[in-house]
Design a protein around this motif. Structure first.
Motif, PDB file in Angstrom:
ATOM      1  N   ASP A   1      -8.943  -0.590   9.796  1.00 54.60           N
ATOM      2  CA  ASP A   1      -7.448  -0.011  10.533  1.00 54.60           C
ATOM      3  C   ASP A   1      -7.603   1.705   9.632  1.00 54.60           C
ATOM      4  O   ASP A   1      -7.499   2.748   8.763  1.00 54.60           O
ATOM      5  CB  ASP A   1      -6.781  -0.688   9.453  1.00 54.60           C
ATOM      6  CG  ASP A   1      -5.463  -0.275  10.381  1.00 54.60           C
ATOM      7  OD1 ASP A   1      -5.038  -0.053  11.396  1.00 54.60           O
ATOM      8  OD2 ASP A   1      -4.435   0.210   9.412  1.00 54.60           O
TER       9      ASP A   1
ATOM     10  N   LEU B   1       1.122   4.091  -2.972  1.00 55.61           N
ATOM     11  CA  LEU B   1       0.967   5.003  -2.322  1.00 55.61           C
ATOM     12  C   LEU B   1       1.997   6.351  -3.410  1.00 55.61           C
ATOM     13  O   LEU B   1       1.901   7.447  -3.269  1.00 55.61           O
ATOM     14  CB  LEU B   1       1.063   5.703  -1.256  1.00 55.61           C
ATOM     15  CG  LEU B   1      -0.396   5.624  -0.239  1.00 55.61           C
ATOM     16  CD1 LEU B   1      -0.361   6.008   1.067  1.00 55.61           C
ATOM     17  CD2 LEU B   1      -1.146   7.019  -0.914  1.00 55.61           C
TER      18      LEU B   1
ATOM     19  N   VAL C   1      -5.485   1.867  -2.990  1.00 54.80           N
ATOM     20  CA  VAL C   1      -4.551   1.519  -1.877  1.00 54.80           C
ATOM     21  C   VAL C   1      -5.798   0.696  -0.371  1.00 54.80           C
ATOM     22  O   VAL C   1      -6.184   1.493   0.439  1.00 54.80           O
ATOM     23  CB  VAL C   1      -4.477   2.361  -0.656  1.00 54.80           C
ATOM     24  CG1 VAL C   1      -2.934   2.980  -1.099  1.00 54.80           C
ATOM     25  CG2 VAL C   1      -5.484   3.587  -0.965  1.00 54.80           C
TER      26      VAL C   1
ATOM     27  N   ALA D   1      -5.006   2.371   7.147  1.00 56.19           N
ATOM     28  CA  ALA D   1      -5.797   2.312   5.988  1.00 56.19           C
ATOM     29  C   ALA D   1      -6.431   3.492   5.412  1.00 56.19           C
ATOM     30  O   ALA D   1      -6.599   4.300   4.137  1.00 56.19           O
ATOM     31  CB  ALA D   1      -5.893   0.629   5.948  1.00 56.19           C
TER      32      ALA D   1
ATOM     33  N   SER E   1      -9.242  -3.721   4.722  1.00 50.29           N
ATOM     34  CA  SER E   1     -10.344  -3.049   3.898  1.00 50.29           C
ATOM     35  C   SER E   1     -11.641  -4.784   3.043  1.00 50.29           C
ATOM     36  O   SER E   1     -11.553  -4.171   1.788  1.00 50.29           O
ATOM     37  CB  SER E   1     -10.966  -1.796   3.752  1.00 50.29           C
ATOM     38  OG  SER E   1     -10.069  -0.713   4.309  1.00 50.29           O
TER      39      SER E   1
ATOM     40  N   ILE F   1      -8.432  -6.251   7.711  1.00 51.62           N
ATOM     41  CA  ILE F   1      -8.531  -4.965   8.724  1.00 51.62           C
ATOM     42  C   ILE F   1      -7.523  -4.044   7.769  1.00 51.62           C
ATOM     43  O   ILE F   1      -7.941  -3.399   7.078  1.00 51.62           O
ATOM     44  CB  ILE F   1      -8.275  -5.919   9.369  1.00 51.62           C
ATOM     45  CG1 ILE F   1      -8.741  -6.553  10.855  1.00 51.62           C
ATOM     46  CG2 ILE F   1      -8.599  -4.524  10.902  1.00 51.62           C
ATOM     47  CD1 ILE F   1      -8.867  -6.715  11.952  1.00 51.62           C
ATOM     48  N   VAL F   2      -6.899  -4.706   7.340  1.00 56.28           N
ATOM     49  CA  VAL F   2      -5.718  -3.733   7.467  1.00 56.28           C
ATOM     50  C   VAL F   2      -6.115  -3.576   5.466  1.00 56.28           C
ATOM     51  O   VAL F   2      -5.635  -1.886   5.191  1.00 56.28           O
ATOM     52  CB  VAL F   2      -3.912  -4.243   7.032  1.00 56.28           C
ATOM     53  CG1 VAL F   2      -3.626  -2.996   5.998  1.00 56.28           C
ATOM     54  CG2 VAL F   2      -3.823  -4.426   8.658  1.00 56.28           C
TER      55      VAL F   2
ATOM     56  N   ALA G   1      -4.221   6.079   4.510  1.00 53.03           N
ATOM     57  CA  ALA G   1      -4.120   5.488   3.189  1.00 53.03           C
ATOM     58  C   ALA G   1      -4.421   6.249   2.095  1.00 53.03           C
ATOM     59  O   ALA G   1      -4.714   7.247   1.058  1.00 53.03           O
ATOM     60  CB  ALA G   1      -3.423   3.950   3.303  1.00 53.03           C
ATOM     61  N   GLN G   2      -6.112   5.891   2.321  1.00 56.86           N
ATOM     62  CA  GLN G   2      -6.916   6.046   1.123  1.00 56.86           C
ATOM     63  C   GLN G   2      -7.359   7.960   1.485  1.00 56.86           C
ATOM     64  O   GLN G   2      -7.837   7.953   0.285  1.00 56.86           O
ATOM     65  CB  GLN G   2      -8.633   5.655   1.964  1.00 56.86           C
ATOM     66  CG  GLN G   2      -8.637   4.077   1.897  1.00 56.86           C
ATOM     67  CD  GLN G   2      -8.203   3.714   0.777  1.00 56.86           C
ATOM     68  OE1 GLN G   2      -8.911   3.996  -0.538  1.00 56.86           O
ATOM     69  NE2 GLN G   2      -9.404   2.479   0.388  1.00 56.86           N
TER      70      GLN G   2
ATOM     71  N   VAL H   1       1.383  -1.194   0.098  1.00 55.40           N
ATOM     72  CA  VAL H   1       0.010   0.137   0.225  1.00 55.40           C
ATOM     73  C   VAL H   1       0.766   0.918   0.056  1.00 55.40           C
ATOM     74  O   VAL H   1       0.600   1.894  -0.824  1.00 55.40           O
ATOM     75  CB  VAL H   1      -0.861  -0.252   0.939  1.00 55.40           C
ATOM     76  CG1 VAL H   1      -1.389   1.872   1.745  1.00 55.40           C
ATOM     77  CG2 VAL H   1      -1.977  -1.262   0.974  1.00 55.40           C
TER      78      VAL H   1
END
Lengths: 323, 589
Positions: B265, A158, A165, B268, A271, A268-269, B271-272, A154
């Protein structure tokens, strides 16, 4: 063969019963109660806690709760109610099952497609530098936890200015109807979880494949095959691989339960809409029937995976059949 | 009604005009927020936010769930709401209200011409249904039945006419108006799940599960449910029937769509946000430097700090009823708690844990709460280990055997556990700082980490010695009475004061004199309608709090939000605060 299969299937029933009792006991042994998580809400009073416990049957003894659940499962295939979501557990799991199976199968496929050829290659070319590189990468994959690999990927995306991501789709495509653009978007997201989840399996499988191939290569029948003047590809595919792959079939059977528990942290990390986080949440929040059903599903998959592996092994290896 | 007035003689023409004028003015004009940087926007666009997990249901009164709350406050409205700038209560679905002189009868005139998102008319029946059948239903898991029982007697809600609703209270309750922020639900959709509609009382919880058809979920809010994709996204679309307009008369909300991405998270989520898939995000002090640096170096977003009224300032509490009798005696002594406050390095915590994004705390009231806050900064004292050590010496807690730890009694060290949450971005760091500084004055603290969600139940179980915890601030102290009134359900550091049964009289005899005084203050303030009298009472309470430290507040964290430059009219909002929803004003530039 048929009686064997039937006997194995019937044998699962007592095993599952014992597993369900143990799982339920463990869930019940956790300290605290389902309503604890709400205490901080100003709307929540002791009366509310009592009302909820009554509604959910939590005021009954644990044995009665378990008995009722079991009776529902046996008589109506009713796996109980999710406390958190106020609807049947089966429908809660059903919402996420499709993506879970899809992701697991695709990562399993990925790790096999990478690991088996690499294992063979490193077995046959033990000393070259490509084999060393493959081994090294395999070990790196094994050493990096899947969630860390996901986070690194991720971060990389980015850094390169990408926007995919996490998740399986870009926000706009999530609830759009299926189209080629949506499939393309899915593929654009899918590679991160597949790489992160798949790489971890690659190293193990690859080493296993390499070891068992090396084992097989020293056998007399390989020498015989070579001595007969069979071409190299026939020696490999017909004689070596078919025998070397047996341990991997058993491994594949054992990997079925990872459908549920294998993706908790990565999901979880990243999604991902899979069952893993549901299991985590239900255990944490004492949503007992959801947790119990998921654990049972996991146990069931393990038993089924074992059975399938045994059957596949019998099919692939006559020695097993006649033993 | 209008038809009838029109057919009346000309004599009443003026009245008719006035009524018509009233009906036309039904939408609420949202103006006067120039100080918050609000301008007139333009319609269109979609705005994307995050949810920390899937909503467990779409029935706000069926489950207590923060993620559902975030969605629900876009779908529903209450009778009253907060002013964005002053936090004063102002009309929402109720256009006006009167309170009887004895403070017991509240009469609400409902806004006329409001329609549900499916086109049905909103009226008094919906309000009575919501309060009577749902909120006051003790079987509704996320209802609020307890707040509508005063001194054991039920609040009575009744319809006066189609546009008037009346609440009759058994006794005056000055914060009652704030409770009128509760979301009103559509009777025509939920009747079949209610007792009035023939269902069992608990059936209301089963309405609108998360797989419900979107058209069933009907509200008066700025948005309506578009769709829910399990585990991934909740899509809301503009409610064309919404009842607010901007200064120019443009219908609100400006946005056509509001999306919630489900991202568990926090990393995350960031990041999004950086990838541009999320447009606004609330972040923690730990994430601030990185994002702010990106903003300064030209990233297309802004990071805003706000000293909001809401939010939870952490505190430490000592268990007055600790299992160890010697500890309980020391912990119950205000001189001990004051001594330990001198060893509490607030500046360092603010600097190191919050990256400077926090300020000194109030006592039960946020310093930004101009209406009620009393300046208690002086009582916070300063960080001074020498003074702390001297104060402990004076209490007879000395280190007599030279092992570096003070003795609480002969041969027994002054040593206790600090219970804190491990799954938090701030608690572990604060706990370590406390342990370190307390150790320097010969007080041995052992860290005991548990999950954040178990903090309160652990606190209430009494099975702890010192705890690091937080409760949210609210605009009116009355709303936090169960926490700060000795003997209240959440006043868990002195559990032996709590009555055997909720609602009974607490054990006043066991209270310290200052606790008795605070107890009376809360009882008096709860029935006093006179504003200045209440102000005086709560001022006295804050001073008693600061002096005697039932708990020791640590810091008031600032709230930080990051917002994409594509959007205008951003006002920070903490999350689920019924009656405080600035999203209708957001517009895409």
């Amino acid at each position: 063969m048929l009686t064997y299969t039937l006997r194995r299937i019937l044998g699962m029933i007592p095993t599952l019963l014992v597993i369900s009792a143990v799982c339920f006991a463990v869930i019940k042994l956790q300290p605290g109660s389902f309503t604890d998580q709400y205490l901080e809400d100003p709307r929540f009073t002791r009366e509310t806690a009592a009302a909820i416990s009554r509604q959910l049957g939590l005021d009954q003894p644990a044995l009665v709760q378990y008995g009722r659940w079991l009776w529902g499962v046996v008589t109506r295939l009713d796996f109980g109610y999710s406390f958190l979501q106020n609807r049947p557990v089966v429908s809660v799991i059903g919402d996420l099952l499709g993506w879970t199976v899809f992701l697991s199968l695709i990562t399993l496929l990925f790790s096999w497609l990478v690991a088996v050829p690499l294992g063979l290659y490193t077995a046959f070319n033990r000393h070259g530098w490509p084999a060393s590189i493959a081994n090294f990468l395999g070990y790196v994959g094994l050493a990096i936890p899947d969630f860390l690999a996901a986070l690194l990927l991720v971060a990389l995306v980015l850094q390169l200015g990408g926007t995919n991501v996490g998740g399986l789709f870009s926000p706009a495509y999530i609830d759009a109807p299926w189209s080629w653009a949506k499939v393309a978007d899915l593929l654009g997201h899918l590679w991160i979880p597949v790489l992160a989840l798949g790489l971890e399996g690659v190293a193990g499988l690859m080493r296993q494949m390499r070891a068992s191939t090396l084992d097989v290569l020293t056998q007399d029948y390989i020498r015989t095959a070579r001595a007969k003047g069979l071409p190299q590809h026939r020696v490999i595919w017909r004689h070596a691989v078919r025998n070397a792959i047996n341990p991997l079939i058993s491994l594949a059977g054992l990997s079925l339960p990872s459908l549920i528990s294998g993706t908790i942290i990565v999901s979880i990390v990243l999604s991902l809409p899979t069952i893993g986080p549901l299991l985590y949440d239900s255990l944490l929040n004492k949503d007992q029937y959801t947790a119990l059903t998921l654990l049972m599903l996991s146990a069931f998959l393990l038993l089924v995976g074992n059975l399938l592996a045994d059957l596949a092994l019998a099919w692939a290896d006559p020695r097993v059949r006649y033993a | 009604m209008l038809k009838r007035t029109r057919s009346m003689p000309r004599l009443l023409g003026l009245v008719t005009l006035a009524l018509l004028g009233g009906a036309l003015a039904a939408p609420k004009k949202v103006t006067g927020y120039g100080s918050l940087g609000i301008t007139d926007g333009k319609p269109g666009g979609t705005y994307t936010l995050v949810l920390g997990d899937s909503p467990q249901s779409l029935n706000y009164y069926g489950v207590i769930d923060n993620n559902l709350g975030l969605i629900a406050q876009q779908l529903f409205d209450g009778l009253v709401e907060f002013n964005y700038a002053t936090y004063k209560v102002e009309p929402a679905l109720a256009e006006s209200w009167t309170i009887s002189p004895d403070g017991k009868v509240y009469t609400f005139k409902l806004r006329q011409g409001v329609k549900w998102s499916d086109g049905q008319t909103f009226d008094a029946d919906d309000v009575v249904f919501t309060y009577d059948q749902i909120i006051m239903n003790p079987e509704a898991r996320a209802g609020d039945a307890a707040s509508f029982k005063l001194d054991g007697k039920q609040v009575d809600v009744k319809k006066v006419d189609a546009n008037t609703v009346q609440f009759v209270l058994p006794r005056p309750s000055p914060a009652f108006l704030l409770q009128m922020r509760s979301f009103i639900m559509p009777k025509h959709k939920l009747l079949k799940f209610s007792q009035e509609g023939g269902a069992k009382p608990a059936d209301i919880n089963n309405a609108w599960p998360s797989n419900v058809a979107a058209a069933e979920v009907v509200g008066t809010g700025p948005f309506k449910l578009g769709s829910y994709t399990a585990g991934q996204k909740v899509t809301l679309v503009k409610n064309p029937n919404y009842w607010k307009v901007d200064g120019k008369g443009t219908k609100l909300p400006y946005l056509n769509g509001l999306d919630f991405l489900i991202i568990r998270d926090p990393q995350a989520q960031v990041a999004q946000f950086l990838a541009g898939n999320v447009d606004q995000l609330n972040i923690s002090g730990a994430q601030f430097p990185d994002l702010k640096q990106r903003e300064v170096s030209g990233a297309p977003f802004k990071v805003m700090r706000s000293t909001a009224l809401f939010g939870s300032p952490p505190f430490v509490a000592y268990n007055f009823d600790a299992k160890d009798a010697a500890l309980a005696k020391v912990f119950s002594d205000a001189r001990f708690r004051r001594a330990m406050q001198s060893a509490l390095n607030r500046p360092r915590i603010i600097d190191a844990v919050y990256n400077g994004l926090a300020s000194l705390p109030g006592h039960g009231v946020a310093p930004v709460n101009k209406e009620w806050y009393t300046n208690t900064t002086k009582q916070l004292g300063t960080f001074d280990l020498k003074a702390a050590a001297a104060a402990l010496d004076a209490l007879g807690l000395r280190d007599t055997n030279g092992d570096g730890v003070r003795e609480i009694s002969r041969g027994k060290n002054l040593e206790f556990d600090l219970t804190y949450a491990t799954d938090s971005s701030v608690y572990p760091a604060i706990a370590t700082i406390l342990q370190n500084d307390f150790g320097k004055i010969g007080v041995k603290v052992n860290l005991r980490g548990i999950l954040a969600k178990n903090l309160l139940s652990t606190g209430q179980s009494g099975n702890w010695e010192m705890i690091l915890h937080a409760f949210g601030d609210q605009p009116d102290p009355e709303l936090r009475k169960p926490i700060w009134q000795p003997g209240g359900a959440l006043y868990y550091w002195h559990r032996s004061l709590q009555p055997a049964k909720d609602g009974d009289r607490p054990n006043v005899a066991r209270m310290a004199p200052w606790e008795k005084e605070i107890y009376t203050i809360f009882d008096d303030a709860a029935t006093t309608t006179d504003r200045s009298k209440r102000k005086a009472l709560y001022t006295r309470w804050q001073l008693l709090f600061a002096q005697n430290l039932p708990v020791t507040p640590i810091a008031k964290p600032e709230n930080i939000g990051a917002i994409s430059n594509k959007y205008g009219n951003y006002i920070y909002n903490l999350g689920v605060i019924p009656g405080y929803n600035p999203v209708p004003l957001i517009y895409q530039k």
